[in-house]
Design a protein around this motif. Sequence first.
Motif, short mmCIF file in Angstrom:
data_model
loop_
_atom_site.label_atom_id
_atom_site.label_comp_id
_atom_site.label_asym_id
_atom_site.label_seq_id
_atom_site.Cartn_x
_atom_site.Cartn_y
_atom_site.Cartn_z
N GLY A 178 -0.72 5.23 0.49
CA GLY A 178 -0.63 3.94 1.18
C GLY A 178 -0.06 4.08 2.59
N ALA B 131 1.33 3.03 -1.99
CA ALA B 131 0.03 2.41 -2.30
C ALA B 131 0.17 1.36 -3.38
CB ALA B 131 -0.96 3.49 -2.73
N GLY B 132 -0.40 0.20 -3.12
CA GLY B 132 -0.35 -0.87 -4.10
C GLY B 132 -0.81 -2.16 -3.45
N ASN C 284 -6.80 4.15 0.31
CA ASN C 284 -8.20 3.74 0.14
C ASN C 284 -8.61 2.70 1.18
OD1 ASN C 284 -6.97 1.43 -0.74
ND2 ASN C 284 -7.79 1.48 -2.82
N LEU C 285 -7.70 2.36 2.08
CA LEU C 285 -7.96 1.39 3.17
C LEU C 285 -8.35 0.01 2.65
CD1 LEU C 285 -9.79 3.69 5.80
CD2 LEU C 285 -7.35 3.25 5.56
N SER C 286 -7.93 -0.31 1.42
CA SER C 286 -8.28 -1.63 0.88
C SER C 286 -7.53 -2.74 1.60
CB SER C 286 -7.98 -1.70 -0.63
OG SER C 286 -6.61 -1.45 -0.86
N ASN C 287 -6.38 -2.40 2.19
CA ASN C 287 -5.63 -3.42 2.94
C ASN C 287 -5.16 -2.85 4.27
OD1 ASN C 287 -4.61 -6.08 3.13
ND2 ASN C 287 -2.54 -5.33 2.69
N SER C 288 -5.96 -1.94 4.84
CA SER C 288 -5.53 -1.33 6.11
C SER C 288 -6.75 -0.79 6.83
CB SER C 288 -4.52 -0.21 5.83
OG SER C 288 -5.00 0.66 4.82
N LYS D 61 6.00 -4.29 -10.37
CA LYS D 61 7.14 -3.54 -9.81
C LYS D 61 8.20 -3.31 -10.90
CE LYS D 61 5.66 -3.10 -5.58
NZ LYS D 61 5.14 -1.80 -5.16
N SER E 86 8.23 2.43 -3.75
CA SER E 86 8.41 1.15 -3.07
C SER E 86 8.57 0.05 -4.09
CB SER E 86 7.15 0.81 -2.27
OG SER E 86 6.87 1.75 -1.30
N SER F 72 10.81 -3.68 -5.03
CA SER F 72 10.95 -4.92 -4.27
C SER F 72 12.09 -5.76 -4.83
CB SER F 72 9.63 -5.69 -4.41
OG SER F 72 9.79 -7.03 -4.05
P1 NAD Z 1 0.23 -2.65 2.87
O1 NAD Z 1 -0.77 -3.41 2.10
O2 NAD Z 1 0.25 -2.78 4.35
O3 NAD Z 1 0.16 -1.09 2.50
C1 NAD Z 1 -0.23 -0.64 1.23
C2 NAD Z 1 -1.34 0.38 1.43
O4 NAD Z 1 -1.77 0.86 0.15
C3 NAD Z 1 -2.58 -0.20 2.12
O5 NAD Z 1 -2.89 0.61 3.22
C4 NAD Z 1 -3.67 -0.13 1.05
O6 NAD Z 1 -4.94 0.10 1.60
C5 NAD Z 1 -3.18 1.00 0.18
N1 NAD Z 1 -3.63 0.96 -1.22
C6 NAD Z 1 -3.56 -0.07 -2.11
N2 NAD Z 1 -4.03 0.31 -3.31
C7 NAD Z 1 -4.41 1.61 -3.19
C8 NAD Z 1 -4.97 2.56 -4.07
N3 NAD Z 1 -5.26 2.27 -5.34
N4 NAD Z 1 -5.25 3.82 -3.62
C9 NAD Z 1 -4.97 4.13 -2.33
N5 NAD Z 1 -4.45 3.27 -1.44
C10 NAD Z 1 -4.15 2.02 -1.87
O7 NAD Z 1 1.67 -3.03 2.27
P2 NAD Z 1 3.12 -2.70 2.81
O8 NAD Z 1 3.76 -3.96 3.25
O9 NAD Z 1 3.09 -1.53 3.70
O10 NAD Z 1 3.81 -2.32 1.43
C11 NAD Z 1 3.94 -0.98 0.98
C12 NAD Z 1 4.56 -0.98 -0.40
O11 NAD Z 1 5.82 -1.66 -0.35
C13 NAD Z 1 3.74 -1.72 -1.46
O12 NAD Z 1 3.84 -1.03 -2.68
C14 NAD Z 1 4.44 -3.07 -1.55
O13 NAD Z 1 4.27 -3.66 -2.81
C15 NAD Z 1 5.88 -2.68 -1.32
N6 NAD Z 1 6.70 -3.79 -0.82
C16 NAD Z 1 6.29 -4.46 0.29
C17 NAD Z 1 7.04 -5.55 0.73
C18 NAD Z 1 6.60 -6.34 1.93
O14 NAD Z 1 7.02 -7.50 2.07
N7 NAD Z 1 5.79 -5.82 2.83
C19 NAD Z 1 8.22 -5.94 0.06
C20 NAD Z 1 8.60 -5.19 -1.06
C21 NAD Z 1 7.83 -4.12 -1.49
#
Ligand code: NAD
Length: 336
Positions: free
Chosen positions: A7, A81-82, A32-36, A154, A122, A124
């Motif tokens: 991720g 990743a998530g 996997n770039l699903s959210n990036s 989580k 990661s 939360s």
């Molecule tokens: P984000 O969505 O920007 O980054 C997560 C990345 O994981 C994305 O680039 C997505 O494409 C990738 N991804 C998702 N599923 C995948 C898979 N199966 N295989 C490969 N890649 C995958 O989110 P973020 O804000 O950077 O958060 C990162 C982590 O921190 C996450 O686990 C999130 O739950 C946790 N978190 C985030 C927050 C917040 O508010 N941003 C708060 C607490 C915890």
Amino acid sequence: MNILVTGGAGYIGTHTLIELIKNGHSPVVVDNLSNSNAESIRRVEAIVGTSIPFHKIDVQDKEELEKVFSRNTFDAIVHFAGLKSVGQSVSHPLEYYSNNIDSTLVLLDVAQDYGVKKFIFSSSATVYGTPEELPLKETNRTGFGITNPYGQTKFMLEQILADVAIANPDFEVTLLRYFNPVGADSSGTIGEDPNDIPNNLLPYVSQVAVGKLEKVSVFGDDYDTPDGTGVRDYIHVVDLAKGHVAALNHSKPGTEVYNLCTGTGTSVLELITAFGRVAGKEIPYEIVPRRPGDVGACYASPEKANKELGWFAEKSIEEACEDSWRWQSQNPSGYA
Ligand code: NAD
Ligand code: UFG
């Protein structure tokens, strides 16, 4: 250390890559770039002046993941990743359970096969559900009052990771419970880039400031807080990123958990005012009913991370607003 960053193309991942490289580590990214967007990695490379190996892989895909492990020797894994949208997890629970849980199970399986000894996860603030006391401490109860499948994943993953560490005494697990990450790298070239209309407060406020959205809906002004609006512990993403480097430097057998937070609560109205000051404009808002599932106040004590990791949140909410505004105003459409 050689570090697998899952991720790593996302919001927190990109900022952490910078801190890892600054501290002499060598990250390899799978996402996997699903959210990036792969552009985020290119921008990180421009900031650090070095290339970063990147594999577009779904962490659930064991075969592809094994190929990455077979070509590298990893000292540690940082698992970002998530899927992370609370609202989406309510409407698409199976997608959330399968993506977040399966990917971690596959990753753990492969990590065990290849003898990786250190795993940073990661987690939360959401695992605390309805806060038992404020400020929250790592010893407070978890799992009570979690209102959505995202939070459940989580909570479950914390348990799964702890069980794996019990079964493998030389496998170290660090659970980092993030509070509300905000801000961006001071270059203004990387930041949070939500796919749709943002769910979180700060990206919403910054899109109002840049003129993409009309006004902020403030979800409730009748909470038991100083101005009646929700209070959260907003932590600058660069401080959060540094927390991962501190966790990598720390070694302790078994599972350890740390709140990554500031210890200070900020209300919705205080955040809107701070952002308006930085952007030099008034941010229009209206008070609307409470958002279902929200708690009034949620903030935590960083004392354990301060003492054991030597880590401190240093950046202010104003710096977070300045950095978010720089990112948002220079990249009104994010990475697109
Ligand atoms: P984000 O969505 O920007 O980054 C997560 C990345 O994981 C994305 O680039 C997505 O494409 C990738 N991804 C998702 N599923 C995948 C898979 N199966 N295989 C490969 N890649 C995958 O989110 P973020 O804000 O950077 O958060 C990162 C982590 O921190 C996450 O686990 C999130 O739950 C946790 N978190 C985030 C927050 C917040 O508010 N941003 C708060 C607490 C915890
Ligand atoms: N808020 C508004 N208007 C908005 C968005 C948010 O008033 O448009 C308020 C919320 O009611 C809350 C505060 O701003 O009082 C912060 O809300 P966020 O959605 O930014 O953050 P949350 O604390 O609700 O959620 C965060 C993470 C989740 C995590 C949760 C609990 O985004 O991933 O903390 O730890 F599950």
